[in-house]
Design a protein around this motif. Structure first.
Motif, PDB file in Angstrom:
ATOM      1  N   TRP A  97       1.049  -1.258   0.239  1.00 12.55           N
ATOM      2  CA  TRP A  97       0.287  -0.435  -0.271  1.00 12.55           C
ATOM      3  C   TRP A  97       1.054   1.259  -0.182  1.00 12.55           C
ATOM      4  CZ3 TRP A  97      -4.385   2.744  -0.952  1.00 12.55           C
ATOM      5  CH2 TRP A  97      -4.157   3.675   0.410  1.00 12.55           C
ATOM      6  N   SER A 101       1.148   4.748  -1.927  1.00 12.39           N
ATOM      7  CA  SER A 101       0.394   6.413  -1.416  1.00 12.39           C
ATOM      8  C   SER A 101       1.206   6.796  -2.213  1.00 12.39           C
ATOM      9  CB  SER A 101       0.225   5.614  -0.292  1.00 12.39           C
ATOM     10  OG  SER A 101      -0.206   5.361   0.676  1.00 12.39           O
ATOM     11  N   SER A 104       0.610   8.429  -5.067  1.00 14.19           N
ATOM     12  CA  SER A 104      -0.523   9.436  -4.616  1.00 14.19           C
ATOM     13  C   SER A 104      -0.049  10.788  -3.995  1.00 14.19           C
ATOM     14  CB  SER A 104      -1.602   8.796  -3.757  1.00 14.19           C
ATOM     15  OG  SER A 104      -2.565   7.792  -4.090  1.00 14.19           O
ATOM     16  N   HIS A 154      -7.577   9.478  -5.997  1.00 13.40           N
ATOM     17  CA  HIS A 154      -8.902   8.773  -5.867  1.00 13.40           C
ATOM     18  C   HIS A 154      -8.949   7.915  -6.787  1.00 13.40           C
ATOM     19  CE1 HIS A 154     -10.176  12.237  -3.864  1.00 13.40           C
ATOM     20  NE2 HIS A 154     -11.096  11.871  -3.257  1.00 13.40           N
ATOM     21  N   ASN A 156      -6.186   5.797  -7.976  1.00 14.49           N
ATOM     22  CA  ASN A 156      -5.198   4.926  -7.041  1.00 14.49           C
ATOM     23  C   ASN A 156      -6.250   3.761  -5.629  1.00 14.49           C
ATOM     24  OD1 ASN A 156      -3.495   5.167  -7.921  1.00 14.49           O
ATOM     25  ND2 ASN A 156      -1.724   6.503  -6.851  1.00 14.49           N
ATOM     26  N   LEU A 157      -6.801   4.900  -5.397  1.00 12.94           N
ATOM     27  CA  LEU A 157      -8.174   3.847  -4.184  1.00 12.94           C
ATOM     28  C   LEU A 157      -9.288   2.813  -4.730  1.00 12.94           C
ATOM     29  CD1 LEU A 157      -9.068   7.089  -1.734  1.00 12.94           C
ATOM     30  CD2 LEU A 157      -7.494   4.578  -1.076  1.00 12.94           C
ATOM     31  N   ASP A 161      -8.993  -1.084  -4.981  1.00 10.49           N
ATOM     32  CA  ASP A 161     -10.310  -2.149  -5.097  1.00 10.49           C
ATOM     33  C   ASP A 161     -10.249  -3.294  -6.194  1.00 10.49           C
ATOM     34  OD1 ASP A 161     -12.116  -0.476  -3.223  1.00 10.49           O
ATOM     35  OD2 ASP A 161     -12.722   0.543  -5.342  1.00 10.49           O
ATOM     36  N   LYS A 202      -9.938  -3.473   0.929  1.00 11.03           N
ATOM     37  CA  LYS A 202      -9.135  -2.610   0.797  1.00 11.03           C
ATOM     38  C   LYS A 202      -7.892  -2.434   2.342  1.00 11.03           C
ATOM     39  CE  LYS A 202     -10.395   1.476  -1.081  1.00 11.03           C
ATOM     40  NZ  LYS A 202     -10.763   2.400  -2.178  1.00 11.03           N
ATOM     41  N   MET A 206      -4.402  -3.157   3.161  1.00 11.03           N
ATOM     42  CA  MET A 206      -3.904  -1.492   3.769  1.00 11.03           C
ATOM     43  C   MET A 206      -3.117  -1.837   4.984  1.00 11.03           C
ATOM     44  SD  MET A 206      -6.448   1.064   2.515  1.00 11.03           S
ATOM     45  CE  MET A 206      -5.653   3.032   3.929  1.00 11.03           C
TER      46      MET A 206
END
Length: 350
Positions: A97, A101, A104, A154, A156-157, A161, A202, A206
């Protein structure tokens, strides 16, 4: 030394990005074979693309690949495999993760993908090489990204999924590669458990990745790599972003000088020349983080952060010959533009 800081936004002007070659969308497979970073042209749109050989940050200079795309004014995307298994005689790495991050934070869109083909490594019984992405999957994701209006965080989130399904595909293709090449891979059982852990949701992914990142941070804190040539104290650096997410890094060296805290990223070479350009760019990506830190604290005391890129060489390096290095002038300009210091061996370069 345990350092805590915040990042509320990224401002940075890169100057050492190499000129990227342009490829058409139809030739993306060729681009992935020839270039670590490139511009992809789709109709009238363009996007800057880099890709990671492995999901592990310490292999094949992925930071340098990403750095080379940062000058591009449009969308920047990096392709990262969900996992990479080189076979029982090689390494196996999984996506974390914290890697997503970091991208991001830098405003880089991530495409999480997988390998579908490989060749047998002639030097090992159970090792593969020359792994290739599923180009159709990557092209499908890039087509979606072209018209995506939200920011990298957003996107990358949303990519996260899909990590469970992507992980399943990766495992199936590795099983096919294993059968076809007659190469034994790492334990399917442990890989499936890792994928199932990711599949749950998720938050679990994380949490798992952050636990692994914390452990890696602690290991790195007490381990000085043979290639490093450092004199200060190794420190952990925990960064909180504007959403409250935590990112775990290490700082090669940290020194307190009154209210100033020197945060030093070190790159060393055993030769009499400067470290490689890839090494330097790898260090510059860390400078992007270090130059944007706010509210820097050690044991709840605030410090003024002074980011430093430290390049060290073997004995015999003549600093008077720096004028021969065209890269030094750009590096000095980048340091001035972004408010970090450049240290070569024991001398600050202005």
């Amino acid at each position: 030394m345990d350092i805590f800081a915040e990042i509320k936004g990224i401002r940075y002007k890169p100057l050492l990005c190499r000129r990227l070659n342009v490829f058409s969308f139809d030739n993306m497979d060729i681009a992935l074979q020839k270039e670590a970073s490139f511009i992809l042209k789709i109709d009238e749109k363009e996007i800057a693309v880099s890709w990671w050989v492995s999901p592990k940050r310490t292999r094949s200079y992925p930071y340098a690949r990403v750095y080379d795309t940062l000058e591009f004014p449009g969308k920047k995307v990096t392709i990262i495999p969900i996992m990479k298994d080189e076979g029982k005689d090689g390494d196996r790495d999984f996506l974390q993760w914290d890697t997503v991050s970091l991208m991001s934070l830098l405003g880089v869109y991530v495409i999480i993908s997988y390998y579908v083909d490989a060749s047998k490594n002639p030097n090992f019984k159970n090792k593969i090489t020359n792994q290739k992405f599923d180009v159709d999957h990557v092209k499908e994701e890039i087509s979606k990204l072209l018209y995506y209006q939200s920011d990298a965080l957003h996107w990358n989130l949303l990519q996260l999924d899909n990590v469970g399904e992507i992980g399943k595909r990766a495992l199936e293709h590795y099983k096919n590669i294993s059968r076809r090449l007659g190469v034994e891979m790492h334990s399917w059982e442990s890989a499936e458990k890792r994928i199932m852990k990711i599949l749950k949701d998720k938050k679990d992914f994380m949490k798992l990745s952050r636990q692994l990142a914390e452990k890696a941070q602690k290991r790195e804190r007490v381990t000085i790599q043979p290639k490093e040539h450092l004199t200060g104290i190794k420190a952990t650096l925990t960064i909180k972003n504007y959403l409250g997410g935590l990112y775990y890094f290490t700082c090669d060296e940290a020194e307190i000088h009154g209210d100033n805290l020197y945060l030093i990223e070190g790159k060393h070479t055993k030769g009499k020349e400067l470290p490689s350009l890839e090494d330097i760019k790898d260090g510059l990506l860390k400078m992007i983080l270090l130059t944007n830190l706010e509210n820097v604290q050690i044991e709840k005391r605030n410090y003024n952060p002074i980011p430093i890129l430290k390049l060290t060489t073997a004995k015999g390096f003549d600093i008077a010959h720096l004028k021969k290095y065209e890269i030094i002038n750009l590096l000095k300009e980048e340091a001035r533009a972004n408010s970090f210091k450049l240290l070569i061996n024991d001398k600050f370069i202005d």
